[in-house]
Design a protein around this motif. Structure first.
Motif, short mmCIF file in Angstrom:
data_model
loop_
_atom_site.label_atom_id
_atom_site.label_comp_id
_atom_site.label_asym_id
_atom_site.label_seq_id
_atom_site.Cartn_x
_atom_site.Cartn_y
_atom_site.Cartn_z
N LEU A 27 0.82 -1.00 0.13
CA LEU A 27 -0.01 -0.18 -0.09
C LEU A 27 0.75 1.19 -0.11
N PRO A 28 0.53 2.30 -0.64
CA PRO A 28 1.25 3.72 -0.47
C PRO A 28 1.17 3.91 0.78
N PHE A 29 2.34 4.84 0.94
CA PHE A 29 2.18 5.46 2.58
C PHE A 29 0.95 6.46 2.64
N ALA A 30 0.41 7.01 1.82
CA ALA A 30 -0.76 8.06 2.09
C ALA A 30 -2.02 7.28 1.93
N ALA A 31 -1.92 5.84 1.99
CA ALA A 31 -3.47 5.08 2.15
C ALA A 31 -3.59 4.78 3.47
N GLY A 32 -3.72 5.67 4.50
CA GLY A 32 -3.81 5.71 5.98
C GLY A 32 -5.28 5.19 6.18
N LYS A 33 -6.17 5.54 5.35
CA LYS A 33 -7.77 4.72 5.72
C LYS A 33 -7.63 3.38 5.44
N ALA A 34 -6.89 2.98 4.32
CA ALA A 34 -6.69 1.25 4.14
C ALA A 34 -6.16 0.81 5.28
N ARG A 35 -5.29 1.36 5.64
CA ARG A 35 -4.30 0.75 6.75
C ARG A 35 -4.89 0.39 7.90
N ALA A 36 -5.95 1.72 8.44
CA ALA A 36 -6.75 1.65 9.45
C ALA A 36 -7.65 0.68 9.45
N TRP A 37 -8.23 0.46 8.40
CA TRP A 37 -9.38 -0.50 7.92
C TRP A 37 -8.64 -2.05 8.26
N LEU A 38 -7.33 -2.36 7.71
CA LEU A 38 -6.90 -3.62 8.07
C LEU A 38 -6.59 -3.92 9.33
N HIS A 39 -6.17 -2.83 10.13
CA HIS A 39 -5.76 -3.13 11.45
C HIS A 39 -7.41 -3.25 12.30
N ASP A 40 -7.92 -2.51 12.00
CA ASP A 40 -9.41 -2.98 12.74
C ASP A 40 -10.10 -4.21 12.50
N GLU A 41 -9.81 -4.71 11.13
CA GLU A 41 -10.22 -6.13 11.08
C GLU A 41 -9.58 -7.37 11.65
N GLY A 42 -8.42 -6.89 12.29
CA GLY A 42 -7.48 -7.86 12.80
C GLY A 42 -6.79 -8.65 11.51
N ALA A 43 -6.59 -8.01 10.35
CA ALA A 43 -6.07 -8.86 9.39
C ALA A 43 -4.38 -8.66 9.45
N VAL A 44 -3.83 -7.71 10.09
CA VAL A 44 -2.43 -7.47 9.77
C VAL A 44 -1.68 -8.36 10.79
N GLN A 45 -0.70 -9.37 9.88
CA GLN A 45 -0.01 -9.98 10.82
C GLN A 45 1.40 -9.55 11.16
N GLY A 46 1.73 -8.52 10.01
CA GLY A 46 3.01 -7.84 10.15
C GLY A 46 3.09 -6.74 8.99
N GLU A 47 3.91 -5.75 9.02
CA GLU A 47 4.12 -4.72 8.15
C GLU A 47 5.56 -4.31 8.13
N THR A 48 5.93 -3.94 6.73
CA THR A 48 7.42 -3.31 6.43
C THR A 48 7.54 -2.39 5.50
N ALA A 49 8.24 -1.53 6.02
CA ALA A 49 8.53 -0.21 5.07
C ALA A 49 9.47 -0.44 3.93
N THR A 50 8.86 -0.17 2.71
CA THR A 50 9.67 -0.25 1.66
C THR A 50 9.79 1.23 0.98
N GLU A 51 10.63 1.16 -0.02
CA GLU A 51 10.96 2.42 -0.99
C GLU A 51 9.42 2.87 -1.53
N GLN A 52 8.52 1.77 -1.88
CA GLN A 52 7.39 2.04 -2.61
C GLN A 52 6.10 2.09 -1.78
N GLY A 53 6.27 1.80 -0.54
CA GLY A 53 5.18 1.98 0.28
C GLY A 53 5.34 1.14 1.55
N THR A 54 4.24 0.67 2.05
CA THR A 54 4.13 -0.26 3.18
C THR A 54 3.78 -1.75 2.68
N GLU A 55 4.39 -2.74 2.98
CA GLU A 55 4.11 -4.13 2.69
C GLU A 55 3.56 -4.55 3.77
#
Length: 464
Positions: A394-422
């Motif tokens: 996801l792009p760094f600017a996709a804050g709403k999408a990131r919050a949605w994924l966390h609210d759903e409890g779907a995130v197992q891990g995240e890593t910052a890359t040059e293109q965005g957050t993996e």
């Protein structure tokens, strides 16, 4: 919590240590018009008698089926039958008549006047049972709101449940008549208060649901006709101590527990209120919040009493209510044909033959444990297939999408890359589809309808 007291008392009984039970008679109007989904009138009467026995404080004297080719608009029954029943009511000192069907306010008022006794129709009886069984704050509020919605047009008695003079909802006992307009104002004011209180409770439930979502366990909901054995199955699988009796509506408030399944699979199991034919629309609407676990479930297990003569009709009623609640057809469903231990050898063989023809049916007994291992293996397989792992960039600017994924409890891990957050995700196909609907611009091209999960995930991108 609703206080449990006798439904009706004589003046002398109020001073005694133990009140006399209310003498009740059950009547089933047989219209022969298919208004009970083709049920046999005698079985319908038996079910209503069982409902009456489920309500404390009643001495059920029995019941009768009354042929009713043409319901009378003012009295329901014809004059001859009304008079015949009046004589029986007087002779047997009956204090409460239970009608297994819908009775209009006019019919109720006229019959009570002629018979000089109180009357409840099927909806009123179910509401009384729910009032007696509600154990949580939300359950009590939902029942009271449903009762007020139902009773608002029935201007035939005082709204004694607003005065808190006894337990229950006050349909059966009370001090007498009050002014209609005063009653209406009191009811409207009480309904506003109940809705406000219920909104607060619902918000609390949403917080609990959000907390559960952080644990990435699929939800498996047990549904079924009342007294089908859901709570017995729930107790056996979870080791819980949920009320499980041979009684209609033994369970009212939902219960959820974590369960370990074969192959190290973990799920949250939900036990819900049993359904019933002709369930009052007020209760379907009021308990929608309680049944949200069913709407959000990843798998539904429909528990059926296979030993009941009307098991097919009961199954249709359950499906109709699930449809009325708005349950998605995309949610996988299995059927547990329960109470196989109650079948004789011939009936058992017939049921086994029928179950063998379908791959979504499991015959067994929650009481003895028969057939449960195969069911659990299948549930584990279904939820394992439901949960998928994927990597999404996801792009760094996709804050709403990131919050949605966390609210759903779907995130197992995240890593910052040059293109965005993996993001490393573990979620269901339904969650992936909802994400695609909410954030279509973030779904990789060609994968906007993630219906078929990939077997393996390689690299970044979309693969629910």
């Amino acid at each position: 919590m609703v206080r449990k007291k006798p439904l009706a008392q004589t003046p002398d009984a109020t001073h005694s240590t133990e009140a006399r039970p209310t003498r009740a008679l059950v009547l089933h109007p047989d219209t022969r018009a298919g208004d009970r989904s083709g049920r046999d009138p005698e079985r319908a009467l038996e079910e209503c008698i069982s409902l009456a026995h489920a309500l404390p404080g009643l001495d059920v004297l029995g019941g009768d089926t009354v042929r009713l080719p043409n319901p009378h608009p003012g009295m329901l029954f014809g004059k001859g039958k009304v008079e015949e029943l009046r004589l029986r009511i007087e002779a047997e000192e009956i204090e409460l008549i239970l009608i297994d069907g819908i009775v209009t306010p006019v019919q109720q008022r006229n019959l009570e006047k002629v018979w000089k006794t109180k009357l409840l129709d099927r909806t009123g009886l179910i509401l009384e049972i729910f009032a007696d069984r509600a154990a949580t704050r939300e359950g009590v509020l939902q029942v009271e709101l449903a009762a007020l919605t139902y009773q608002r047009t029935r201007l035939v008695r005082a709204w004694t449940h607003l005065e808190r003079q006894r337990g229950g909802l006050g349909f059966v006992g009370g001090p007498g008549e009050t002014q209609i307009e005063a009653d209406r104002r009191a009811i409207d004011e009480q309904m506003v208060k109940l809705r406000r209180q219920l909104d607060k409770v619902v918000k609390t439930r949403e917080l609990h649901r959000a907390a559960r979502a952080k644990v990435p366990y699929p939800v498996v909901a047990l549904v079924g006709y009342t007294n089908a054995g859901k709570s017995t199955l729930f107790n056996r699988l979870t080791g819980a101590d949920v009320l499980a009796k041979d009684m209609l509506f033994a369970t009212l408030d939902p219960t959820m527990r974590a369960v370990d399944l074969p192959h190290d699979v973990h799920v949250i199991l939900s036990d819900t209120v049993g359904f019933i034919s002709d369930l009052p629309t007020q209760l379907v609407a009021a308990f929608r919040a309680t049944l949200e676990e069913v709407l959000d479930a990843d798998l539904i297990v429909h528990v059926r009493d296979i030993s009941h003569p009307d098991t097919e009709l009961q199954a249709r009623d359950v499906e109709a209510i699930l449809e009325a609640l708005g349950t998605s057809e995309d949610i996988p469903r299995l059927e547990m044909w329960n109470k196989a231990d109650a079948l004789d050898m011939d009936a058992m063989q017939a049921a086994a033959n029928l179950a063998a023809r379908r791959d979504d049916v499991y015959l067994g007994s929650a009481l003895t444990g028969q057939g449960l291992q195969r069911l659990l293996e299948r549930v584990a397989t279904e939820v394992t297939e439901t949960l998928q792992e994927t990597v999404l960039l996801l792009p760094f600017a996709a804050g709403k999408a990131r919050a949605w994924l966390h609210d759903e409890g779907a995130v197992q891990g995240e890593t910052a890359t040059e293109q965005g957050t993996e993001f490393t995700l573990r979620w269901t196909t339904r969650q992936a589809q909802r994400f695609a609907g909410a954030f279509p611009e973030l779904v990789p091209a060609g994968r906007d309808t993630p219906d078929e999960p990939e077997e393996e995930t390689s690299g970044t991108g979309w693969s629910p």
